[in-house]
Design an enzyme around this catalytic site. Structure first.
Site, PDB file in Angstrom:
ATOM      1  N   ASN A 125      14.071  13.576  16.378  1.00 19.87           N
ATOM      2  CA  ASN A 125      14.742  12.350  15.944  1.00 19.87           C
ATOM      3  C   ASN A 125      13.995  11.101  16.390  1.00 19.87           C
ATOM      4  OD1 ASN A 125      16.893  10.679  14.931  1.00 19.87           O
ATOM      5  ND2 ASN A 125      17.695  10.552  17.011  1.00 19.87           N
ATOM      6  N   HIS A 145      20.567  10.002  12.147  1.00 15.47           N
ATOM      7  CA  HIS A 145      20.911   9.383  10.868  1.00 15.47           C
ATOM      8  C   HIS A 145      20.220  10.108   9.706  1.00 15.47           C
ATOM      9  CE1 HIS A 145      22.098   5.963  13.421  1.00 15.47           C
ATOM     10  NE2 HIS A 145      22.753   5.488  12.379  1.00 15.47           N
TER      11      HIS A 145
END
EC number: 3.1.30.-
Length: 297
Positions: free
Chosen positions: A172, A141
């Site tokens: 991440n 994201h």
């Protein structure tokens, strides 16, 4: 980090301000609290009528655009963020969001969310879930899902593939996740926290002494894998003071033991590398700015 900072050498270009007036109107309609983003100026653009005619040339810009223009900046306004899409990389140039304590709480449930194609992007230029399958990269994201628990729709919107980029899983799930958590924690100390996140594609000097911009692409749609990611935090204190914290992390495994402050870089480095401008927009409204860099207090 010296090598990281030295690598931020791309030329600067277009600014961030062209979308923010539209954002302000939409957020006012949603009864959002006013903040810095709503007050940022729109960059001036010369009107077509002000362009002098060229003798023997087209009668004006309208004639040149008779059959349309092949491409324009693709601005997407979502429930929880504003995004500028780059069809060449199949991902965002930048994503802007506003964090407030009340938006970090609510009924938004990540278990009800699924990554999905962005149908507002032409099929030639969009990423698909199949592009990520078997690639070895996470769908990372840019506007984090946990930033927008205040409504299911707001959280759902963060799962458009236009809001994600191929990200090394270790990054991440660890260091980058820690930076996102830190960004949210700042809402306890500041009235408004504005976050701009995006990819970087930085040059590297190779054995022949020349510098090249090289990056992997994944899937049949050739989704670009960034070499680095940036995150710009614009922090608005209750008294109106503005503080800036700007980070760059490589798209590679990063030791969680390294303090986040080690990834602080001068805002000028990000502006040069990304082609975006932040400081002029902020100074036009705030008048002064305190930039926090590694080692500063």
């Amino acid at each position: 980090m010296r090598a990281l900072r030295a690598g931020l050498t791309l030329a600067s270009g277009a600014g961030l301000g062209a979308v923010v007036e539209g954002w302000r109107r939409r957020r006012e309609d949603a009864r959002a609290a006013p903040g810095l983003l709503g007050r940022l100026p729109v960059l001036p653009v010369a009107a077509a009528a002000e362009l002098p005619p060229v003798p023997g040339g087209p009668r004006g810009p309208g004639e040149l655009a008779k059959y349309g223009l092949p491409g324009l900046a693709q601005l997407k306004s979502r429930e929880s963020y504003v995004l500028c899409y780059d069809p060449r990389t199949r991902g965002a140039l930048w994503v802007v969001e506003q964090l407030r304590p009340e938006r970090l709480r609510g009924d938004g449930d990540r278990r009800e969310c699924d990554f999905r194609e962005d149908d507002s992007v032409h099929a030639y230029h969009r990423a698909t879930n199949a592009d990520y399958r078997g690639s070895g990269f996470d769908r990372g994201h840019l506007a984090a899902a946990a930033n927008h628990r205040w409504s299911q729709k707001a959280m759902d919107d963060t799962f458009y593939l236009s809001n994600v980029a191929p990200q090394v899983p270790h990054l991440n799930q660890n260091a980058w996740n820690n930076l996102e958590k830190y960004s949210r924690s700042l809402t306890r100390s500041y009235q408004n926290v504005y976050v701009c996140t995006g990819p970087l594609f930085l040059p590297r000097t190779e054995a022949d002494g020349k510098s090249y911009v090289k990056y992997q692409v994944i899937g049949k749609n050739h989704v670009a894998v960034p070499t680095h990611f940036f995150k710009v935090l614009i922090l608005e204190a209750a008294g109106g003071q503005i503080e800036l914290r700007t980070y760059v992390m490589p798209n590679a495994p990063v030791d969680e033991a390294i303090p986040l402050e080690r990834f602080l870089v001068p805002i000028e480095s990000i502006e040069r590398a990304s082609g975006l401008l932040f400081v002029p927009n902020i100074l036009a409204r705030a008048g002064s700015l305190k930039a926090i860099t590694a080692g500063s207090k």
